[in-house]
Write an enzyme that holds these catalytic residues in place. Structure first.
Site, PDB file in Angstrom:
ATOM      1  N   ARG A  21      43.974  37.445  56.670  1.00 14.24           N
ATOM      2  CA  ARG A  21      44.398  36.298  57.471  1.00 14.24           C
ATOM      3  C   ARG A  21      44.089  34.958  56.762  1.00 14.24           C
ATOM      4  NH1 ARG A  21      46.254  33.846  62.676  1.00 14.24           N
ATOM      5  NH2 ARG A  21      46.045  31.807  61.803  1.00 14.24           N
ATOM      6  N   HIS A  62      56.065  25.140  74.322  1.00 17.11           N
ATOM      7  CA  HIS A  62      55.612  26.357  74.998  1.00 17.11           C
ATOM      8  C   HIS A  62      56.430  26.547  76.278  1.00 17.11           C
ATOM      9  CE1 HIS A  62      52.789  29.462  76.171  1.00 17.11           C
ATOM     10  NE2 HIS A  62      52.757  28.926  77.377  1.00 17.11           N
ATOM     11  N   ASP A  85      45.746  21.937  68.912  1.00 19.37           N
ATOM     12  CA  ASP A  85      44.327  21.879  68.535  1.00 19.37           C
ATOM     13  C   ASP A  85      43.860  23.296  68.204  1.00 19.37           C
ATOM     14  OD1 ASP A  85      43.935  23.137  70.937  1.00 19.37           O
ATOM     15  OD2 ASP A  85      42.957  21.430  71.923  1.00 19.37           O
ATOM     16  N   GLY A 111      42.527  25.523  70.016  1.00 14.79           N
ATOM     17  CA  GLY A 111      42.648  26.508  71.088  1.00 14.79           C
ATOM     18  C   GLY A 111      44.038  27.124  71.162  1.00 14.79           C
ATOM     19  N   ASP A 141      47.178  26.966  73.033  1.00 13.86           N
ATOM     20  CA  ASP A 141      47.975  26.141  73.956  1.00 13.86           C
ATOM     21  C   ASP A 141      47.104  25.203  74.797  1.00 13.86           C
ATOM     22  OD1 ASP A 141      50.244  27.475  72.997  1.00 13.86           O
ATOM     23  OD2 ASP A 141      50.040  29.064  74.468  1.00 13.86           O
TER      24      ASP A 141
HETATM   25  C1  GAR Z   1      60.703  28.820  72.979  1.00 13.45           C
HETATM   26  O1  GAR Z   1      60.841  29.060  74.366  1.00 13.45           O
HETATM   27  C2  GAR Z   1      59.269  28.429  72.670  1.00 13.45           C
HETATM   28  O2  GAR Z   1      58.645  27.686  73.683  1.00 13.45           O
HETATM   29  C3  GAR Z   1      58.620  29.774  72.540  1.00 13.45           C
HETATM   30  O3  GAR Z   1      59.546  30.522  71.806  1.00 13.45           O
HETATM   31  C4  GAR Z   1      60.862  30.106  72.162  1.00 13.45           C
HETATM   32  C5  GAR Z   1      61.643  29.881  70.890  1.00 13.45           C
HETATM   33  O4  GAR Z   1      63.007  30.000  71.092  1.00 13.45           O
HETATM   34  N1  GAR Z   1      57.344  29.666  71.920  1.00 13.45           N
HETATM   35  C6  GAR Z   1      56.268  30.312  72.329  1.00 13.45           C
HETATM   36  O5  GAR Z   1      56.283  31.125  73.228  1.00 13.45           O
HETATM   37  C7  GAR Z   1      55.009  29.998  71.555  1.00 13.45           C
HETATM   38  N2  GAR Z   1      53.871  30.516  72.236  1.00 13.45           N
HETATM   39  P1  GAR Z   1      64.022  29.832  69.882  1.00 13.45           P
HETATM   40  O6  GAR Z   1      63.598  30.821  68.792  1.00 13.45           O
HETATM   41  O7  GAR Z   1      65.363  30.144  70.454  1.00 13.45           O
HETATM   42  O8  GAR Z   1      63.936  28.420  69.391  1.00 13.45           O
END
Ligand code: GAR
Length: 206
Positions: A71, A115, A147, A149, A151
């Site tokens: 990682r 998010h 940050d 954390g 989200d």
């Molecule tokens: C979006 O809804 C974004 O908020 C989410 O992935 C989707 C991307 O859609 N991200 C997360 O869940 C991050 N934790 P896309 O590939 O069609 O742009």
């Protein structure tokens, strides 16, 4: 934070379809937006997001964890790759991995994430599923600074979306993403044009 150069350089991190990234890329083609997408970086090869970026003439790179022994080495490689594109702002648009210290410390307060829930409700990788399972009647999307954390960073903007009785994870996520694309474009645009401030946990645009 205020503008350092115009147009500013955005590096967008993706993992999949890239519809949010595409909305940003298209909006940033207009000079008045104040930023352009300098590169799209994915942790997964062959995803649609990379195809969209390449077709639009935007530089792409893949930094896949499978190609690194651990990682920490991947974190370093991601930071190095993103740095080659000299971003003013890094935007995670559907990037499904946590960023490590090498990236966070290189662009402190300059990494934005989006998010699919109204944080602090439903953080993590299954926000839409969790909101449905939790019986939420309203959910939505959040654009925030990243940050250390999961989200937890200062919230820049949010939009609400009603949950319907017959929603599936897919139908709800599609309605969220329709709102989310506009929210990301509006928020990032305001950041690059007008700047933003952060006091404690409170972020303010412009
Ligand atoms: C979006 O809804 C974004 O908020 C989410 O992935 C989707 C991307 O859609 N991200 C997360 O869940 C991050 N934790 P896309 O590939 O069609 O742009």
């Amino acid at each position: 934070m205020t503008n350092r150069r115009s147009p500013q350089r955005l590096v967008v991190l993706v993992s999949g379809t890239g519809s949010v990234m595409e909305a940003l890329l298209r909006s940033a083609e207009d000079e008045a937006f104040g930023a352009r997408v300098a590169a799209v970086v994915s942790d997964r090869p062959g995803v649609r997001a990379l195809e969209i970026a390449s077709d639009a003439g935007v530089a792409t790179a893949v930094v896949s964890p499978g190609e690194f022994p651990d990682r920490a080495t991947w974190d370093e490689a991601l930071a190095r790759t993103v740095a080659t594109f000299e971003p003013d702002l890094v935007v995670c648009a559907g990037f499904m991995r946590l960023l490590g210290a090498p990236v966070l410390s290189r662009w402190p307060g300059l990494i934005v994430n989006t998010h699919p829930a109204l944080l602090p409700s439903y953080p993590g990788a299954h926000a839409v599923r969790d909101a449905l399972a939790g019986g939420a009647k309203v959910t939505g999307c959040t654009v925030m600074l990243v940050d250390e954390g999961v989200d937890t960073g200062p919230i820049l903007a949010q939009s609400a979306v009603d949950v319907r009785d017959n929603d599936t994870e897919e139908s709800l996520h599609e309605r969220i993403k329709a709102v989310e694309r506009a929210l990301v474009v509006d928020t990032v645009g305001r950041m690059v044009r007008d700047g933003w401030t952060v006091e404690g946990r409170v972020a303010r645009l412009g």
